[in-house]
Design an enzyme around this catalytic site. Structure first.
Site, PDB file in Angstrom:
ATOM      1  N   SER A   1       0.849  -1.198   0.000  1.00 28.82           N
ATOM      2  CA  SER A   1       0.000   0.000   0.000  1.00 28.82           C
ATOM      3  C   SER A   1       0.880   1.243   0.000  1.00 28.82           C
ATOM      4  O   SER A   1       2.013   1.198   0.509  1.00 28.82           O
ATOM      5  CB  SER A   1      -0.873   0.018   1.263  1.00 28.82           C
TER       6      SER A   1
ATOM      7  N   TYR B   1      -1.764  -0.906  10.397  1.00 32.25           N
ATOM      8  CA  TYR B   1      -1.815  -1.305   8.975  1.00 32.25           C
ATOM      9  C   TYR B   1      -0.610  -0.727   8.238  1.00 32.25           C
ATOM     10  O   TYR B   1       0.059  -1.429   7.477  1.00 32.25           O
ATOM     11  CB  TYR B   1      -3.119  -0.773   8.393  1.00 32.25           C
TER      12      TYR B   1
HETATM   13  N1  LIG Z   1      -8.629  -0.447  -1.873  1.00 35.28           N
HETATM   14  C1  LIG Z   1      -7.645   0.340  -1.508  1.00 35.28           C
HETATM   15  O1  LIG Z   1      -7.796   1.576  -1.525  1.00 35.28           O
HETATM   16  C2  LIG Z   1      -6.318  -0.251  -1.106  1.00 35.28           C
HETATM   17  C3  LIG Z   1      -5.213   0.613  -1.045  1.00 35.28           C
HETATM   18  C4  LIG Z   1      -3.966   0.083  -0.731  1.00 35.28           C
HETATM   19  C5  LIG Z   1      -3.831  -1.274  -0.487  1.00 35.28           C
HETATM   20  N2  LIG Z   1      -4.924  -2.102  -0.526  1.00 35.28           N
HETATM   21  C6  LIG Z   1      -4.689  -3.529  -0.302  1.00 35.28           C
HETATM   22  O2  LIG Z   1      -5.195  -4.245  -1.398  1.00 35.28           O
HETATM   23  C7  LIG Z   1      -5.445  -5.603  -1.021  1.00 35.28           C
HETATM   24  C8  LIG Z   1      -6.784  -6.043  -1.593  1.00 35.28           C
HETATM   25  O3  LIG Z   1      -7.806  -5.269  -1.009  1.00 35.28           O
HETATM   26  P1  LIG Z   1      -9.073  -4.730  -1.844  1.00 35.28           P
HETATM   27  O4  LIG Z   1      -8.978  -3.265  -1.886  1.00 35.28           O
HETATM   28  O5  LIG Z   1      -9.235  -5.491  -3.095  1.00 35.28           O
HETATM   29  O6  LIG Z   1     -10.239  -5.048  -0.791  1.00 35.28           O
HETATM   30  P2  LIG Z   1     -11.398  -6.156  -0.758  1.00 35.28           P
HETATM   31  O7  LIG Z   1     -11.979  -6.055   0.606  1.00 35.28           O
HETATM   32  O8  LIG Z   1     -12.298  -5.973  -1.929  1.00 35.28           O
HETATM   33  O9  LIG Z   1     -10.610  -7.531  -0.937  1.00 35.28           O
HETATM   34  C9  LIG Z   1      -9.860  -8.104   0.102  1.00 35.28           C
HETATM   35  C10 LIG Z   1     -10.213  -9.570   0.172  1.00 35.28           C
HETATM   36  O10 LIG Z   1      -9.381 -10.181   1.177  1.00 35.28           O
HETATM   37  C11 LIG Z   1     -10.173 -11.143   1.841  1.00 35.28           C
HETATM   38  N3  LIG Z   1      -9.629 -11.473   3.149  1.00 35.28           N
HETATM   39  C12 LIG Z   1      -9.612 -10.691   4.254  1.00 35.28           C
HETATM   40  N4  LIG Z   1      -9.082 -11.371   5.287  1.00 35.28           N
HETATM   41  C13 LIG Z   1      -8.759 -12.601   4.823  1.00 35.28           C
HETATM   42  C14 LIG Z   1      -8.186 -13.758   5.416  1.00 35.28           C
HETATM   43  N5  LIG Z   1      -7.860 -13.789   6.714  1.00 35.28           N
HETATM   44  N6  LIG Z   1      -7.976 -14.850   4.636  1.00 35.28           N
HETATM   45  C15 LIG Z   1      -8.334 -14.843   3.325  1.00 35.28           C
HETATM   46  N7  LIG Z   1      -8.894 -13.774   2.720  1.00 35.28           N
HETATM   47  C16 LIG Z   1      -9.105 -12.670   3.457  1.00 35.28           C
HETATM   48  C17 LIG Z   1     -11.554 -10.488   1.942  1.00 35.28           C
HETATM   49  O11 LIG Z   1     -12.576 -11.435   2.206  1.00 35.28           O
HETATM   50  C18 LIG Z   1     -11.667  -9.817   0.581  1.00 35.28           C
HETATM   51  O12 LIG Z   1     -12.307 -10.665  -0.356  1.00 35.28           O
HETATM   52  C19 LIG Z   1      -5.338  -5.626   0.501  1.00 35.28           C
HETATM   53  O13 LIG Z   1      -4.080  -6.172   0.863  1.00 35.28           O
HETATM   54  C20 LIG Z   1      -5.386  -4.153   0.881  1.00 35.28           C
HETATM   55  O14 LIG Z   1      -4.711  -3.906   2.091  1.00 35.28           O
HETATM   56  C21 LIG Z   1      -6.166  -1.614  -0.833  1.00 35.28           C
END
Ligand SMILES: NC(=O)c1ccc[n+]([C@@H]2O[C@H](COP(=O)([O-])OP(=O)(O)OC[C@H]3O[C@@H](n4cnc5c(N)ncnc54)[C@H](O)[C@@H]3O)[C@@H](O)[C@H]2O)c1
Length: 276
Positions: A139, A152
């Site tokens: 991130s 985080y």
């Molecule tokens: N969306 C943003 O703005 C953003 C920004 C920076 C980083 N991220 C990172 O991107 C990655 C993906 O997130 P996203 O934005 O697609 O969100 P999202 O919530 O759509 O997807 C995350 C997925 O991870 C799954 N998950 C959570 N805990 C889990 C576990 N213990 N075991 C297995 N699966 C699990 C959730 O069920 C979900 O389907 C994450 O690592 C998040 O930290 C997101």
């Protein structure tokens, strides 16, 4: 770009993981989708057809991460790509209220799970005697404060060290490790943080997109497919000489300071010269 390759993607029931699974399959890969959300994950894999298999797994269990690698090998014969992507904010406490338990839970998902993914995929690549690509979703919170909670951000910062260390320890093997650092991307992670129900998610994300687009240099908020395209590049041979890097995919958000210091100085200088 990924013909005949086999990938495990964690957090693949939603957001970036789901978009990455779709993109990889479009480009010829076989994919094991892993997530704790059973229904959403199974439905996603069913839509992707024979090239996809869903496994309900909690990545905070190292054993379950190890078994994902085994399932990929048993089902599709090998492993070429590990996308360690599952993540969530977990504990948003300010540092002076953060408990050891809250920090542990945040690190379990946002750091320990990535360590397990690195460990078990690299072992499999070595056993196969093949190159392999490990891609971790970090991130921009690793680079700047203020994007998310402190726990985080600390976990995401540690991912940078994990990626570099793994790249170094696998020198000369063709086993690569890189991180993608997304900026604000319109996915369920945001709606979950603000308690928005699934049926109003699109409406909420469209509203945020309108507000924050201008904060990026590109002029729009990120979409899950923007991250999937970066993952496709890092999974493919086009990135064969890239390892140990952290690639911001943030519409340029971290390329410029959001801090108003320079404009405040300029404003003051104008006032100053007008006065004198
Ligand atoms: N969306 C943003 O703005 C953003 C920004 C920076 C980083 N991220 C990172 O991107 C990655 C993906 O997130 P996203 O934005 O697609 O969100 P999202 O919530 O759509 O997807 C995350 C997925 O991870 C799954 N998950 C959570 N805990 C889990 C576990 N213990 N075991 C297995 N699966 C699990 C959730 O069920 C979900 O389907 C994450 O690592 C998040 O930290 C997101």
């Amino acid at each position: 770009m990924l013909d005949g390759r086999v990938a495990v993607i964690t957090g693949a029931a939603s957001g970036m993981g789901l978009a990455t699974a779709q993109t990889f399959v479009e480009h010829g890969a076989k994919v094991v989708l892993a997530d704790i959300q059973g229904e959403r994950g199974a439905a996603a894999a069913a839509r992707l057809g024979d090239s996809a298999l869903f496994v309900r797994a909690d990545v905070t269990s190292a054993e379950q991460v190890e078994s994902l690698v085994r399932v990929a090998v048993d089902t599709f014969g090998r492993l070429d790509v590990m996308v360690s992507n599952a993540g969530a904010a977990v504990d948003l406490s300010p540092i002076d209220e953060l408990t050891p338990a809250g920090l542990d839970r945040t690190l379990a998902l946002n750091l320990q799970a990535h360590v397990a993914a690195h460990k078990h995929s690299a072992r499999q690549f070595r056993a196969q005697g093949t190159p392999g690509s490990i891609i971790t979703t970090g991130s921009v919170a690793a680079l700047q404060a203020g994007w998310n909670g402190g726990a985080y951000s600390m976990a995401k910062a540690a991912v940078l060290a994990l990626v570099r260390q793994t790249a170094m320890e696998n020198r000369g093997t063709g086993i690569r490790s890189n991180a993608i650092l997304p900026g604000a991307v319109l996915t369920s992670i945001i709606t979950d943080m603000f308690g928005v129900s699934r049926d109003r998610e699109d409406e909420f994300l469209a509203g945020i997109g309108d507000r924050i687009g201008g904060e990026t240099l590109i002029g729009r908020a990120g979409l899950a497919r923007d991250i999937a395209h970066a993952a496709l590049f890092l999974a493919s041979d086009l990135s064969a000489w890239i390892t140990g890097v952290a690639l911001p995919v943030d519409g340029g958000s971290t390329a410029v300071t959001k801090d108003a210091t320079v404009s405040l100085i300029t404003e003051f200088a104008t006032e100053f010269h007008t006065r004198s």
